[in-house]
Design a protein around this motif. Structure first.
Motif, PDB file in Angstrom:
ATOM      1  N   VAL A 192     -28.596 -18.823  28.799  1.00 49.77           N
ATOM      2  CA  VAL A 192     -28.981 -19.444  27.536  1.00 49.77           C
ATOM      3  C   VAL A 192     -29.131 -18.324  26.519  1.00 49.77           C
ATOM      4  CG1 VAL A 192     -30.702 -20.818  26.316  1.00 49.77           C
ATOM      5  CG2 VAL A 192     -30.142 -21.342  28.710  1.00 49.77           C
ATOM      6  N   VAL A 193     -28.338 -18.392  25.468  1.00 47.08           N
ATOM      7  CA  VAL A 193     -28.340 -17.368  24.435  1.00 47.08           C
ATOM      8  C   VAL A 193     -29.080 -17.901  23.220  1.00 47.08           C
ATOM      9  CG1 VAL A 193     -26.905 -15.877  22.999  1.00 47.08           C
ATOM     10  CG2 VAL A 193     -26.078 -16.567  25.261  1.00 47.08           C
ATOM     11  N   ASP A 194     -30.068 -17.169  22.781  1.00 42.76           N
ATOM     12  CA  ASP A 194     -30.835 -17.514  21.587  1.00 42.76           C
ATOM     13  C   ASP A 194     -30.461 -16.512  20.501  1.00 42.76           C
ATOM     14  OD1 ASP A 194     -32.726 -17.852  19.568  1.00 42.76           O
ATOM     15  OD2 ASP A 194     -34.292 -18.431  20.985  1.00 42.76           O
ATOM     16  N   TYR A 195     -29.581 -16.931  19.599  1.00 38.42           N
ATOM     17  CA  TYR A 195     -29.097 -16.032  18.557  1.00 38.42           C
ATOM     18  C   TYR A 195     -30.179 -15.715  17.530  1.00 38.42           C
ATOM     19  CZ  TYR A 195     -24.485 -16.765  20.501  1.00 38.42           C
ATOM     20  OH  TYR A 195     -23.426 -16.807  21.340  1.00 38.42           O
ATOM     21  N   GLU A 196     -31.107 -16.626  17.333  1.00 34.21           N
ATOM     22  CA  GLU A 196     -32.179 -16.382  16.376  1.00 34.21           C
ATOM     23  C   GLU A 196     -33.098 -15.267  16.871  1.00 34.21           C
ATOM     24  OE1 GLU A 196     -34.856 -19.145  13.565  1.00 34.21           O
ATOM     25  OE2 GLU A 196     -34.970 -19.635  15.693  1.00 34.21           O
ATOM     26  N   GLU A 197     -33.434 -15.288  18.156  1.00 33.26           N
ATOM     27  CA  GLU A 197     -34.303 -14.272  18.743  1.00 33.26           C
ATOM     28  C   GLU A 197     -33.516 -13.073  19.277  1.00 33.26           C
ATOM     29  OE1 GLU A 197     -37.646 -14.345  18.734  1.00 33.26           O
ATOM     30  OE2 GLU A 197     -37.576 -16.252  17.654  1.00 33.26           O
ATOM     31  N   GLU A 198     -32.175 -13.172  19.256  1.00 35.99           N
ATOM     32  CA  GLU A 198     -31.288 -12.140  19.792  1.00 35.99           C
ATOM     33  C   GLU A 198     -31.635 -11.816  21.244  1.00 35.99           C
ATOM     34  OE1 GLU A 198     -31.171  -8.821  17.130  1.00 35.99           O
ATOM     35  OE2 GLU A 198     -30.241 -10.002  15.541  1.00 35.99           O
ATOM     36  N   GLU A 199     -31.749 -12.876  22.041  1.00 30.39           N
ATOM     37  CA  GLU A 199     -32.135 -12.734  23.441  1.00 30.39           C
ATOM     38  C   GLU A 199     -31.248 -13.625  24.303  1.00 30.39           C
ATOM     39  OE1 GLU A 199     -36.380 -12.531  25.366  1.00 30.39           O
ATOM     40  OE2 GLU A 199     -35.838 -14.616  25.054  1.00 30.39           O
ATOM     41  N   ILE A 200     -31.028 -13.178  25.535  1.00 31.90           N
ATOM     42  CA  ILE A 200     -30.302 -13.996  26.500  1.00 31.90           C
ATOM     43  C   ILE A 200     -31.146 -14.103  27.765  1.00 31.90           C
ATOM     44  CG2 ILE A 200     -28.995 -11.982  27.321  1.00 31.90           C
ATOM     45  CD1 ILE A 200     -26.676 -13.947  27.906  1.00 31.90           C
ATOM     46  N   VAL A 201     -31.197 -15.302  28.327  1.00 33.22           N
ATOM     47  CA  VAL A 201     -31.889 -15.544  29.589  1.00 33.22           C
ATOM     48  C   VAL A 201     -30.842 -15.962  30.601  1.00 33.22           C
ATOM     49  CG1 VAL A 201     -33.613 -16.944  30.793  1.00 33.22           C
ATOM     50  CG2 VAL A 201     -34.016 -16.236  28.437  1.00 33.22           C
ATOM     51  N   ILE A 202     -30.806 -15.262  31.728  1.00 31.11           N
ATOM     52  CA  ILE A 202     -29.826 -15.548  32.772  1.00 31.11           C
ATOM     53  C   ILE A 202     -30.570 -16.029  34.013  1.00 31.11           C
ATOM     54  CG2 ILE A 202     -28.023 -14.565  34.244  1.00 31.11           C
ATOM     55  CD1 ILE A 202     -27.510 -12.525  32.002  1.00 31.11           C
ATOM     56  N   ARG A 203     -30.101 -17.129  34.569  1.00 30.03           N
ATOM     57  CA  ARG A 203     -30.709 -17.694  35.778  1.00 30.03           C
ATOM     58  C   ARG A 203     -29.685 -17.723  36.909  1.00 30.03           C
ATOM     59  NH1 ARG A 203     -32.619 -21.027  31.690  1.00 30.03           N
ATOM     60  NH2 ARG A 203     -34.859 -20.821  31.392  1.00 30.03           N
ATOM     61  N   TYR A 204     -30.142 -17.378  38.090  1.00 23.21           N
ATOM     62  CA  TYR A 204     -29.321 -17.432  39.290  1.00 23.21           C
ATOM     63  C   TYR A 204     -29.520 -18.799  39.931  1.00 23.21           C
ATOM     64  CZ  TYR A 204     -27.552 -16.129  43.900  1.00 23.21           C
ATOM     65  OH  TYR A 204     -26.849 -16.071  45.065  1.00 23.21           O
ATOM     66  N   HIS A 205     -28.453 -19.521  40.143  1.00 21.35           N
ATOM     67  CA  HIS A 205     -28.505 -20.878  40.713  1.00 21.35           C
ATOM     68  C   HIS A 205     -29.463 -21.787  39.935  1.00 21.35           C
ATOM     69  CE1 HIS A 205     -25.905 -20.196  44.089  1.00 21.35           C
ATOM     70  NE2 HIS A 205     -26.582 -19.131  44.430  1.00 21.35           N
ATOM     71  N   ASN A 206     -29.557 -21.536  38.628  1.00 23.19           N
ATOM     72  CA  ASN A 206     -30.381 -22.373  37.742  1.00 23.19           C
ATOM     73  C   ASN A 206     -31.838 -22.460  38.182  1.00 23.19           C
ATOM     74  OD1 ASN A 206     -28.088 -22.951  36.216  1.00 23.19           O
ATOM     75  ND2 ASN A 206     -27.560 -24.649  37.543  1.00 23.19           N
ATOM     76  N   ASP A 207     -32.347 -21.443  38.848  1.00 16.01           N
ATOM     77  CA  ASP A 207     -33.725 -21.424  39.335  1.00 16.01           C
ATOM     78  C   ASP A 207     -34.596 -20.653  38.346  1.00 16.01           C
ATOM     79  OD1 ASP A 207     -36.131 -21.091  40.662  1.00 16.01           O
ATOM     80  OD2 ASP A 207     -35.204 -20.613  42.578  1.00 16.01           O
ATOM     81  N   GLN A 208     -35.616 -21.296  37.828  1.00 23.94           N
ATOM     82  CA  GLN A 208     -36.505 -20.664  36.853  1.00 23.94           C
ATOM     83  C   GLN A 208     -37.140 -19.392  37.407  1.00 23.94           C
ATOM     84  OE1 GLN A 208     -37.083 -21.208  33.770  1.00 23.94           O
ATOM     85  NE2 GLN A 208     -36.901 -23.355  33.284  1.00 23.94           N
ATOM     86  N   LEU A 209     -37.408 -19.344  38.714  1.00 26.53           N
ATOM     87  CA  LEU A 209     -38.069 -18.186  39.304  1.00 26.53           C
ATOM     88  C   LEU A 209     -37.153 -16.976  39.386  1.00 26.53           C
ATOM     89  CD1 LEU A 209     -40.025 -19.979  42.169  1.00 26.53           C
ATOM     90  CD2 LEU A 209     -40.878 -19.272  39.943  1.00 26.53           C
ATOM     91  N   ASP A 210     -35.863 -17.204  39.378  1.00 28.78           N
ATOM     92  CA  ASP A 210     -34.907 -16.112  39.472  1.00 28.78           C
ATOM     93  C   ASP A 210     -34.260 -15.818  38.125  1.00 28.78           C
ATOM     94  OD1 ASP A 210     -35.307 -15.702  42.189  1.00 28.78           O
ATOM     95  OD2 ASP A 210     -33.830 -17.197  42.745  1.00 28.78           O
ATOM     96  N   ALA A 211     -35.018 -15.951  37.066  1.00 27.34           N
ATOM     97  CA  ALA A 211     -34.481 -15.735  35.720  1.00 27.34           C
ATOM     98  C   ALA A 211     -34.911 -14.374  35.195  1.00 27.34           C
ATOM     99  CB  ALA A 211     -34.974 -16.827  34.777  1.00 27.34           C
ATOM    100  N   PHE A 212     -34.069 -13.813  34.350  1.00 29.64           N
ATOM    101  CA  PHE A 212     -34.449 -12.609  33.633  1.00 29.64           C
ATOM    102  C   PHE A 212     -33.863 -12.689  32.237  1.00 29.64           C
ATOM    103  CE2 PHE A 212     -30.512 -11.608  35.788  1.00 29.64           C
ATOM    104  CZ  PHE A 212     -29.777 -10.898  34.868  1.00 29.64           C
ATOM    105  N   SER A 213     -34.458 -11.943  31.337  1.00 29.16           N
ATOM    106  CA  SER A 213     -33.984 -11.982  29.958  1.00 29.16           C
ATOM    107  C   SER A 213     -33.781 -10.567  29.451  1.00 29.16           C
ATOM    108  CB  SER A 213     -34.961 -12.735  29.061  1.00 29.16           C
ATOM    109  OG  SER A 213     -36.202 -12.064  29.026  1.00 29.16           O
ATOM    110  N   MET A 214     -32.954 -10.456  28.421  1.00 25.11           N
ATOM    111  CA  MET A 214     -32.694  -9.164  27.799  1.00 25.11           C
ATOM    112  C   MET A 214     -32.267  -9.399  26.358  1.00 25.11           C
ATOM    113  SD  MET A 214     -28.967  -8.085  29.306  1.00 25.11           S
ATOM    114  CE  MET A 214     -29.268  -8.714  30.930  1.00 25.11           C
ATOM    115  N   ASN A 215     -32.294  -8.332  25.590  1.00 24.40           N
ATOM    116  CA  ASN A 215     -31.780  -8.402  24.228  1.00 24.40           C
ATOM    117  C   ASN A 215     -30.272  -8.547  24.268  1.00 24.40           C
ATOM    118  OD1 ASN A 215     -34.287  -8.068  22.996  1.00 24.40           O
ATOM    119  ND2 ASN A 215     -34.122  -5.858  23.067  1.00 24.40           N
TER     120      ASN A 215
END
Length: 62
Positions: free
Chosen positions: A18-41
């Motif tokens: 999920v890319v948030d262009y307003e916040e300039e951040e991306i969140v990546i999830r493995y197998h769509n699991d919230q616990l295995d998510a990480f975010s970065m600029n």
């Protein structure tokens, strides 16, 4: 009135991003699991891609 896309979602059978262009951040999830998510600029996405490429090459040499 022109509408600017502020969020975008990309996914395949393994990952969801999920890319948030307003916040300039991306969140990546493995197998769509919230616990295995990480975010970065967004500005770090290219460097992360390079890192994954090098990691994959090293794994194949392994």
């Amino acid at each position: 009135m022109e509408h600017e896309l502020l969020k975008a979602k990309y996914q395949d059978e393994t990952f969801e991003a999920v890319v948030d262009y307003e916040e300039e951040e991306i969140v990546i999830r493995y197998h769509n699991d919230q616990l295995d998510a990480f975010s970065m600029n967004l500005s770090d996405l290219g460097r992360f891609s390079d890192f994954v490429d090098k990691l994959w090459e090293r794994q194949k040499e392994g």
